[in-house]
Enzyme design. Structure first.
Site, PDB file in Angstrom:
ATOM      1  N   TYR A   1       0.842  -1.210   0.000  1.00  0.00           N
ATOM      2  CA  TYR A   1       0.000   0.000   0.000  1.00  0.00           C
ATOM      3  C   TYR A   1       0.875   1.258   0.000  1.00  0.00           C
ATOM      4  O   TYR A   1       0.641   2.201  -0.765  1.00  0.00           O
ATOM      5  CB  TYR A   1      -0.881  -0.064   1.240  1.00  0.00           C
ATOM      6  CG  TYR A   1      -1.861   1.059   1.427  1.00  0.00           C
ATOM      7  CD1 TYR A   1      -3.079   1.077   0.755  1.00  0.00           C
ATOM      8  CD2 TYR A   1      -1.590   2.095   2.325  1.00  0.00           C
ATOM      9  CE1 TYR A   1      -4.000   2.097   0.960  1.00  0.00           C
ATOM     10  CE2 TYR A   1      -2.493   3.109   2.541  1.00  0.00           C
ATOM     11  CZ  TYR A   1      -3.701   3.113   1.857  1.00  0.00           C
ATOM     12  OH  TYR A   1      -4.602   4.128   2.071  1.00  0.00           O
TER      13      TYR A   1
ATOM     14  N   LYS B   1       1.082   4.135  -2.835  1.00  0.00           N
ATOM     15  CA  LYS B   1       0.732   5.524  -2.524  1.00  0.00           C
ATOM     16  C   LYS B   1       1.889   6.475  -2.837  1.00  0.00           C
ATOM     17  O   LYS B   1       1.664   7.623  -3.224  1.00  0.00           O
ATOM     18  CB  LYS B   1       0.306   5.641  -1.055  1.00  0.00           C
ATOM     19  CG  LYS B   1      -1.040   4.951  -0.739  1.00  0.00           C
ATOM     20  CD  LYS B   1      -2.140   5.375  -1.676  1.00  0.00           C
ATOM     21  CE  LYS B   1      -3.532   5.080  -1.158  1.00  0.00           C
ATOM     22  NZ  LYS B   1      -4.578   5.372  -2.177  1.00  0.00           N
TER      23      LYS B   1
END
Ligand SMILES: NC(=O)c1ccc[n+]([C@@H]2O[C@H](COP(=O)([O-])OP(=O)(O)OC[C@H]3O[C@@H](n4cnc5c(N)ncnc54)[C@H](O)[C@@H]3O)[C@@H](O)[C@H]2O)c1
Length: 303
Positions: free
Chosen positions: A164, A168
């Protein structure tokens, strides 16, 4: 209804729930015609259903707004293209895209599988690319538009979400690249790092000191999509929004440099680097150490 986005056409991915839904509702309430995209999956990305996007379209219509649903998976090129093509087919133009869709597959790096890595990168990073790619071609031709990516404070690093965090961080670089490459065509690109109460944030194993509602995030996104933000020349920025707080992140830049006459050797670097170039301490390392201490003491760690 306000008129911040009167006559505009905006496509929002992940618009069936949480922050994306709030963005779609707010954009419609401000006068935009909205493409509501949602694959209708679980937090981990499973069990798709088209009902989630359809429900938000009905909500917008019941409130007097205009919207159309697209239940495609934006991690595919065809899905990203369909979001953009639907805007053109239904409303004849596309002024803004907001890429909110996301999933989580949490695991420590040393245990993370390919099935935990690939779909997270595909949904967040590629899923922003597929929509930006199709939308930017339209916006370049029409000489204007706004691209908005969704990042996270976790782009700084994450203990148990390396997938993640990497996605990002990638989204921020993609947004900056879009801002650079499309500036001359009147297209802006910005990233939003939200902190808001949703099903996704409900799983965070710590007390968040500053958290708001999806509607707080939607207000910032509506502003960034509007003519008012365009007039200010806002592009290439990363904004955090957490309830009443909005903050801008620094652009990455070098801190200190050293030069070697005659070139570097490991020995010269060992002699020079620690005292001159040095390091830039990682704020999250200290916080992680504090959270470990709190967890060992049986407390619910606070960020
Ligand atoms: N909630 C927070 O505090 C927080 C913090 C940091 C970042 N974010 C980011 O904000 C965004 C929204 O998060 P949220 O909390 O509203 O999550 P959420 O789980 O409530 O909503 C995400 C939506 O994305 C949809 N989706 C997932 N995969 C998709 C795909 N392949 N194609 C189309 N739609 C898909 C899901 O069906 C879901 O409706 C995410 O990108 C998330 O990483 C949220």
């Amino acid at each position: 209804m306000g008129n911040f986005l009167a006559g505009r056409v905006v496509a929002v991915t992940g618009a069936g729930r949480g922050i994306g839904r709030a963005v779609a509702l707010a954009a419609a309430a401000e006068g935009a015609s909205v493409v509501v995209n949602d694959y209708g999956v679980s937090v981990a990305g499973a069990d798709p259903t088209s009902e989630i996007a359809d429900t938000v379209v009905k909500e917008i219509e019941q409130a007097g707004g205009t919207a159309v649903a697209v239940a495609d998976d934006i991690s595919t090129m065809a899905g990203g293209r369909r979001v953009v093509d639907t805007a053109l087919a239904a409303y004849g133009r596309l002024d803004g895209v907001v890429c909110v869709a996301g999933i989580l597959r949490e695991r420590m790096l040393f245990n993370m599988s390919e099935q935990e890595w690939d779909p997270v990168i595909a949904t967040h990073l590629k899923g922003t690319f597929t929509v930006f790619r199709a939308a930017s071609a339209v916006m370049r031709a029409q000489r204007g538009g706004t691209l908005i990516g969704f990042t996270s404070g976790n782009h700084q690093g994450s203990v148990s979400q390396a997938n993640y965090s990497a996605a990002k961080g990638g989204i921020i670089s993609l947004v900056r690249s879009a801002a650079l490459g499309l500036h001359k065509y009147g297209v802006s690109a910005n990233a939003v790092a939200p902190v808001a109460r949703t099903r996704m944030s409900a799983g965070v194993p710590m007390e968040l000191a500053e958290i708001g509602e999806p509607e707080d995030v939607a207000a910032l996104v509506v502003y960034l999509l509007s003519e008012r933000a365009r007039e200010e020349g806002i592009t290439g920025q990363v904004y955090t929004v957490a309830g009443p707080r909005i903050a801008v992140w620094a652009q990455p830049r070098e801190l200190r440099a050293a030069y070697a006459e005659g070139g570097w050797t490991p020995e010269r670097i060992a002699a020079v680097l620690p005292r001159t170039v040095g390091t830039d301490p990682m704020p999250l390392l200290e916080r992680v150490a504090e959270m470990g201490r709190a967890a060992r003491a049986g407390e619910r760690p606070n960020t």
